[in-house]
Motif scaffolding. Structure first.
Motif, PDB file in Angstrom:
ATOM      1  N   ILE A 120     -14.137  -4.123 -25.033  1.00 22.76           N
ATOM      2  CA  ILE A 120     -14.293  -2.704 -24.697  1.00 22.76           C
ATOM      3  C   ILE A 120     -13.229  -2.274 -23.693  1.00 22.76           C
ATOM      4  CG2 ILE A 120     -15.779  -1.059 -23.495  1.00 22.76           C
ATOM      5  CD1 ILE A 120     -18.174  -2.390 -24.791  1.00 22.76           C
ATOM      6  N   VAL A 121     -12.983  -3.119 -22.694  1.00 28.81           N
ATOM      7  CA  VAL A 121     -11.969  -2.786 -21.692  1.00 28.81           C
ATOM      8  C   VAL A 121     -10.588  -2.722 -22.335  1.00 28.81           C
ATOM      9  CG1 VAL A 121     -10.814  -3.555 -19.582  1.00 28.81           C
ATOM     10  CG2 VAL A 121     -13.301  -3.782 -19.793  1.00 28.81           C
ATOM     11  N   ALA A 122     -10.291  -3.683 -23.209  1.00 26.09           N
ATOM     12  CA  ALA A 122      -8.987  -3.693 -23.883  1.00 26.09           C
ATOM     13  C   ALA A 122      -8.818  -2.468 -24.772  1.00 26.09           C
ATOM     14  CB  ALA A 122      -8.835  -4.973 -24.705  1.00 26.09           C
ATOM     15  N   PHE A 123      -9.876  -2.120 -25.519  1.00 22.05           N
ATOM     16  CA  PHE A 123      -9.819  -0.929 -26.371  1.00 22.05           C
ATOM     17  C   PHE A 123      -9.607   0.325 -25.537  1.00 22.05           C
ATOM     18  CE2 PHE A 123     -12.160   2.772 -27.915  1.00 22.05           C
ATOM     19  CZ  PHE A 123     -11.491   3.021 -29.106  1.00 22.05           C
ATOM     20  N   SER A 124     -10.345   0.441 -24.441  1.00 25.94           N
ATOM     21  CA  SER A 124     -10.225   1.624 -23.592  1.00 25.94           C
ATOM     22  C   SER A 124      -8.832   1.740 -22.995  1.00 25.94           C
ATOM     23  CB  SER A 124     -11.274   1.574 -22.473  1.00 25.94           C
ATOM     24  OG  SER A 124     -12.579   1.585 -23.007  1.00 25.94           O
ATOM     25  N   ALA A 125      -8.269   0.607 -22.588  1.00 26.79           N
ATOM     26  CA  ALA A 125      -6.912   0.627 -22.029  1.00 26.79           C
ATOM     27  C   ALA A 125      -5.907   1.077 -23.079  1.00 26.79           C
ATOM     28  CB  ALA A 125      -6.554  -0.750 -21.492  1.00 26.79           C
ATOM     29  N   ALA A 126      -6.009   0.512 -24.274  1.00 24.32           N
ATOM     30  CA  ALA A 126      -5.078   0.880 -25.349  1.00 24.32           C
ATOM     31  C   ALA A 126      -5.243   2.347 -25.753  1.00 24.32           C
ATOM     32  CB  ALA A 126      -5.296  -0.026 -26.557  1.00 24.32           C
ATOM     33  N   ALA A 127      -6.494   2.789 -25.864  1.00 21.93           N
ATOM     34  CA  ALA A 127      -6.749   4.169 -26.290  1.00 21.93           C
ATOM     35  C   ALA A 127      -6.236   5.179 -25.281  1.00 21.93           C
ATOM     36  CB  ALA A 127      -8.247   4.368 -26.514  1.00 21.93           C
ATOM     37  N   THR A 128      -6.478   4.922 -23.991  1.00 23.10           N
ATOM     38  CA  THR A 128      -6.035   5.871 -22.973  1.00 23.10           C
ATOM     39  C   THR A 128      -4.518   5.841 -22.797  1.00 23.10           C
ATOM     40  OG1 THR A 128      -6.490   4.202 -21.255  1.00 23.10           O
ATOM     41  CG2 THR A 128      -8.217   5.805 -21.714  1.00 23.10           C
ATOM     42  N   LEU A 129      -3.919   4.669 -22.975  1.00 24.19           N
ATOM     43  CA  LEU A 129      -2.469   4.561 -22.826  1.00 24.19           C
ATOM     44  C   LEU A 129      -1.731   5.253 -23.966  1.00 24.19           C
ATOM     45  CD1 LEU A 129      -0.172   3.385 -21.113  1.00 24.19           C
ATOM     46  CD2 LEU A 129      -0.347   1.287 -22.444  1.00 24.19           C
ATOM     47  N   LEU A 130      -2.279   5.137 -25.184  1.00 20.70           N
ATOM     48  CA  LEU A 130      -1.627   5.709 -26.360  1.00 20.70           C
ATOM     49  C   LEU A 130      -2.073   7.135 -26.658  1.00 20.70           C
ATOM     50  CD1 LEU A 130      -1.832   2.629 -28.763  1.00 20.70           C
ATOM     51  CD2 LEU A 130       0.167   3.420 -27.482  1.00 20.70           C
ATOM     52  N   TYR A 131      -2.990   7.642 -25.865  1.00 25.68           N
ATOM     53  CA  TYR A 131      -3.574   8.944 -26.153  1.00 25.68           C
ATOM     54  C   TYR A 131      -2.522  10.042 -26.263  1.00 25.68           C
ATOM     55  CZ  TYR A 131      -6.082  13.301 -25.365  1.00 25.68           C
ATOM     56  OH  TYR A 131      -6.558  14.582 -25.461  1.00 25.68           O
ATOM     57  N   THR A 132      -1.726  10.233 -25.213  1.00 28.05           N
ATOM     58  CA  THR A 132      -0.782  11.350 -25.227  1.00 28.05           C
ATOM     59  C   THR A 132       0.395  11.137 -26.182  1.00 28.05           C
ATOM     60  OG1 THR A 132      -1.393  11.824 -22.942  1.00 28.05           O
ATOM     61  CG2 THR A 132       0.578  12.896 -23.785  1.00 28.05           C
ATOM     62  N   PRO A 133       1.047   9.959 -26.167  1.00 28.93           N
ATOM     63  CA  PRO A 133       2.194   9.814 -27.069  1.00 28.93           C
ATOM     64  C   PRO A 133       1.825   9.689 -28.544  1.00 28.93           C
ATOM     65  CG  PRO A 133       1.787   7.763 -25.894  1.00 28.93           C
ATOM     66  CD  PRO A 133       0.894   8.788 -25.283  1.00 28.93           C
ATOM     67  N   LEU A 134       0.569   9.351 -28.875  1.00 27.89           N
ATOM     68  CA  LEU A 134       0.214   9.122 -30.271  1.00 27.89           C
ATOM     69  C   LEU A 134      -1.003   9.935 -30.714  1.00 27.89           C
ATOM     70  CD1 LEU A 134       0.623   7.624 -32.933  1.00 27.89           C
ATOM     71  CD2 LEU A 134      -0.752   5.734 -32.004  1.00 27.89           C
ATOM     72  N   PHE A 135      -2.167   9.649 -30.124  1.00 29.61           N
ATOM     73  CA  PHE A 135      -3.415  10.235 -30.611  1.00 29.61           C
ATOM     74  C   PHE A 135      -3.508  11.738 -30.380  1.00 29.61           C
ATOM     75  CE2 PHE A 135      -5.087   5.816 -29.539  1.00 29.61           C
ATOM     76  CZ  PHE A 135      -4.869   5.365 -30.835  1.00 29.61           C
ATOM     77  N   LYS A 136      -2.874  12.237 -29.329  1.00 27.85           N
ATOM     78  CA  LYS A 136      -3.014  13.648 -28.989  1.00 27.85           C
ATOM     79  C   LYS A 136      -2.478  14.559 -30.086  1.00 27.85           C
ATOM     80  CE  LYS A 136      -2.479  16.936 -25.243  1.00 27.85           C
ATOM     81  NZ  LYS A 136      -2.155  17.125 -23.826  1.00 27.85           N
ATOM     82  N   ARG A 137      -1.534  14.069 -30.870  1.00 31.42           N
ATOM     83  CA  ARG A 137      -0.944  14.886 -31.926  1.00 31.42           C
ATOM     84  C   ARG A 137      -1.701  14.757 -33.245  1.00 31.42           C
ATOM     85  NH1 ARG A 137       3.723  16.993 -30.106  1.00 31.42           N
ATOM     86  NH2 ARG A 137       4.560  16.080 -28.200  1.00 31.42           N
ATOM     87  N   LEU A 138      -2.778  13.980 -33.244  1.00 32.09           N
ATOM     88  CA  LEU A 138      -3.593  13.810 -34.445  1.00 32.09           C
ATOM     89  C   LEU A 138      -4.841  14.669 -34.302  1.00 32.09           C
ATOM     90  CD1 LEU A 138      -3.295   9.929 -34.842  1.00 32.09           C
ATOM     91  CD2 LEU A 138      -1.906  11.709 -35.939  1.00 32.09           C
TER      92      LEU A 138
END
Length: 299
Positions: A102-120
């Motif tokens: 869960i910690v690893a997922f949260s770190a990856a999700a928050t780190l990639l949020y703006t450069p990747l997920f935010k545009r989806l």
């Protein structure tokens, strides 16, 4: 902007519920360490998001530290990197493996949020909602909760996810102009503000409905406490006690959903006035927090 800063506020509440309502759980070092990790992850995610959002914030929020020049971009990136590293190192010392995941997922999700997920479209909102909804489960795991403890938190988890989705879409309403200029295709940009508001309300109703179904299948800890009260047990009988337990959960969910519907109507009637949207965003998080607290306690 990634709004996961709220997650650390509910970790300690949910760990107590997930551990079977044992107050001794708060004496565990791993529990407090999980609280620190959650808070650190929230801070790091906000900082790194502001780093990537520098150009957008220059239009939407020019008074924030980075666009105003109060903090340099390099300093912000260094700070967030250090906090992420500390959180991941601390997580490696914890058990069970699901907690580390869960910690690893949260770190990856928050780190990639703006450069990747935010545009989806919509994925950005679901990412934030997932991180916040998973944080309390991590707290419960840190307190030693097993599968039964996690199942107790399922209604609160579903409600948290849907409530944060509602809030996230509402926040995008006021950011629509800046997001459109930056090429960020949020629901308000793609569908228009009225349709986006309807999507927010639909997400809330679906999540709360799923939580209600879970409550009907298992009344949780309240169904275990009430039979121990002899006056209640004698007056209602076994079936009546279980029905009462389910009814209390249902009332909590219905009252919370009613408040969200009221906020949506206020935003629509105001014709998406910026101040009204901001007010609805603030109030929605209060209802998310109180709903989580009550459902987790009853669970």
């Amino acid at each position: 902007m990634l709004r996961s800063r709220s997650q650390h506020k509910v970790v300690l509440v949910w760990l107590q519920a997930g551990s079977g309502h044992r107050m001794s759980a708060v004496q565990s070092v791993s529990v407090w360490l999980m609280g620190l990790i959650s808070g650190g992850m929230a801070v790091a995610s906000v900082v790194v998001n502001d780093y990537f959002d520098l150009k957008i914030d220059a239009t939407n929020a020019p008074d924030k530290p980075l666009p105003s020049g109060a903090i340099t971009p390099d300093a912000a990136l260094l700070l967030s990197s250090l906090i992420y590293c500390c959180c991941l190192i601390a997580a490696c010392l914890m058990e069970p493996s699901r907690l580390r995941s869960i910690v690893a997922f949260s770190a990856a999700a928050t780190l990639l949020y703006t450069p990747l997920f935010k545009r989806l479209t919509a994925i950005k909102n679901a990412t934030v909602a997932s991180v916040i909804a998973l944080a309390p489960l991590a707290g419960a795991l840190a307190a030693g909760a097993g599968d039964a403890g996690l199942l107790r938190l399922l209604p609160a988890t579903l409600y948290a996810f849907s409530g944060v989705m509602f809030r996230e879409i509402l926040m995008d309403l006021n950011d629509a102009e800046g997001d459109k200029q930056a090429g960020v295709w949020t629901l308000p940009v793609m569908l228009g503000k009225p349709a986006a508001l309807l999507c927010a309300l639909t997400c809330l109703l679906l999540g709360s409905g799923a939580a209600m179904l879970r409550v009907f299948s298992s009344p949780g800890a309240l169904g275990e406490w009430l039979p121990k009260i002899s006056a209640v047990s004698d007056a209602l009988g076994a079936d009546g006690v279980q029905a009462l337990a389910v009814g209390v959960h249902a009332v909590v969910l219905l009252v919370a959903v009613g408040h969200f519907v009221r906020l949506a109507l206020l935003v629509w009637r105001s014709k998406f006035d910026k101040e009204m949207v901001d007010r609805a965003v603030g109030d929605s998080m209060k209802y998310v927090g109180w709903g989580i607290l009550l459902l987790a306690t009853l669970g």
